[in-house]
Motif scaffolding. Sequence first.
Motif, PDB file in Angstrom:
ATOM      1  N   UNK A  82      72.513  22.878  13.515  1.00  0.00           N
ATOM      2  CA  UNK A  82      72.251  24.188  14.105  1.00  0.00           C
ATOM      3  C   UNK A  82      71.338  24.125  15.327  1.00  0.00           C
ATOM      4  N   UNK A  83      70.287  23.281  15.339  1.00  0.00           N
ATOM      5  CA  UNK A  83      69.443  23.241  16.539  1.00  0.00           C
ATOM      6  C   UNK A  83      70.203  22.855  17.808  1.00  0.00           C
ATOM      7  N   UNK A  84      71.224  22.033  17.669  1.00  0.00           N
ATOM      8  CA  UNK A  84      72.055  21.678  18.832  1.00  0.00           C
ATOM      9  C   UNK A  84      73.241  22.621  19.018  1.00  0.00           C
ATOM     10  N   UNK A  85      73.476  23.497  18.053  1.00  0.00           N
ATOM     11  CA  UNK A  85      74.592  24.425  18.144  1.00  0.00           C
ATOM     12  C   UNK A  85      75.931  23.803  17.794  1.00  0.00           C
ATOM     13  N   UNK A  86      75.930  22.724  17.011  1.00  0.00           N
ATOM     14  CA  UNK A  86      77.168  22.026  16.663  1.00  0.00           C
ATOM     15  C   UNK A  86      77.542  22.300  15.209  1.00  0.00           C
ATOM     16  N   UNK A  87      78.791  22.695  15.004  1.00  0.00           N
ATOM     17  CA  UNK A  87      79.302  22.943  13.655  1.00  0.00           C
ATOM     18  C   UNK A  87      80.701  22.360  13.563  1.00  0.00           C
ATOM     19  N   UNK A  88      80.944  21.533  12.543  1.00  0.00           N
ATOM     20  CA  UNK A  88      82.276  20.978  12.273  1.00  0.00           C
ATOM     21  C   UNK A  88      82.888  21.776  11.139  1.00  0.00           C
TER      22      UNK A  88
END
Length: 327
Positions: A82-88
């Motif tokens: 979440x801190x990098x804004x990445x979700x798989x």
Amino acid sequence: MDVKLPEGLEAFLAAAGWGDAVIEPLAGDASFRRYFRLRLGEQSAMLMDAPPPTEDPAPFLRAAKWLDANGLRAPRILAEDAPRGLVLLEDFGEVRVREYLDQWPADEAEVYRAAIDALVELRRLPPGPFLDYSLAEYQREAKLFVDWYCSARGLDVDAASYSAAWEEVLSPMLPRQRPGVVVLRDYHAENIMLLGSLGDQGLLDFQDALVGHPAYDLVSLLQDARRDVAPELEAQMLDYYLSKTGAGADFTADYARLGAQRNAKIVGIFVRLWKRDGKPRYLDYIPRVWALLERDLAHPALAPVARWFDANVPAGLREAGGGSWQP
């Protein structure tokens, strides 16, 4: 299409077991989020890039996990940073309701009944861990019409009486949205996926979920800004919902209230997408949304807001479906 990959993606995918995947960029939406499809042998997954500070994946993750825990078909979370804004995410494929019905219109009623069944299930569930859809939020959204549409048209309108009219219209509805249901807020044919059968439908774009009135998502589905839904089908599906829920006599008036509020908001948002974000294609949707707004304003429950439109928006613009645009 922007194919620059997110910062830190290589390490994120390696940790998730997708380091060797082929990455395919997908077309964007109205937000600053980006999506990629990942292919690894016979497997596929979706990558959401929701970079801070313009985006925050935390609301999406919270809503997805709540929906999944309560038996509704949100994409399963495979990995998150979440801190990098990445979700798989689980890949729901490419069959959206919108395109499916363009090709197979005879299935329309069956598809819409299945979509309404999901709303019926949401109504049965206790409210989730989301904020309330307050009068202040309804007002903030409705004001987008004044801030963006009226401004773009150069209309000198009475903003104070606009707010007062909405308060008069919406206040009687507020007690009926207690204790409330989870409202996905963007529930329409482009955000519902078909996962193998007409009744097996997946949900997308629910990160703005609130606890509100059960009519809101029904309006979003049946008064679709991007797809024509015949008034006859809208009436048929509204009757279907009422038969499944036993909703009271005030429900259809609240449906019109929320339809008008939502459609006024959307007109403002689509102008904002043009003026602020450089996306003029959204102007093409305004005549459809405007026609829906006019239908809702004709309901007696909307009389105060209808009087404001009569006094502040010239008939020539209204007759032209919001007016022609020359971006």
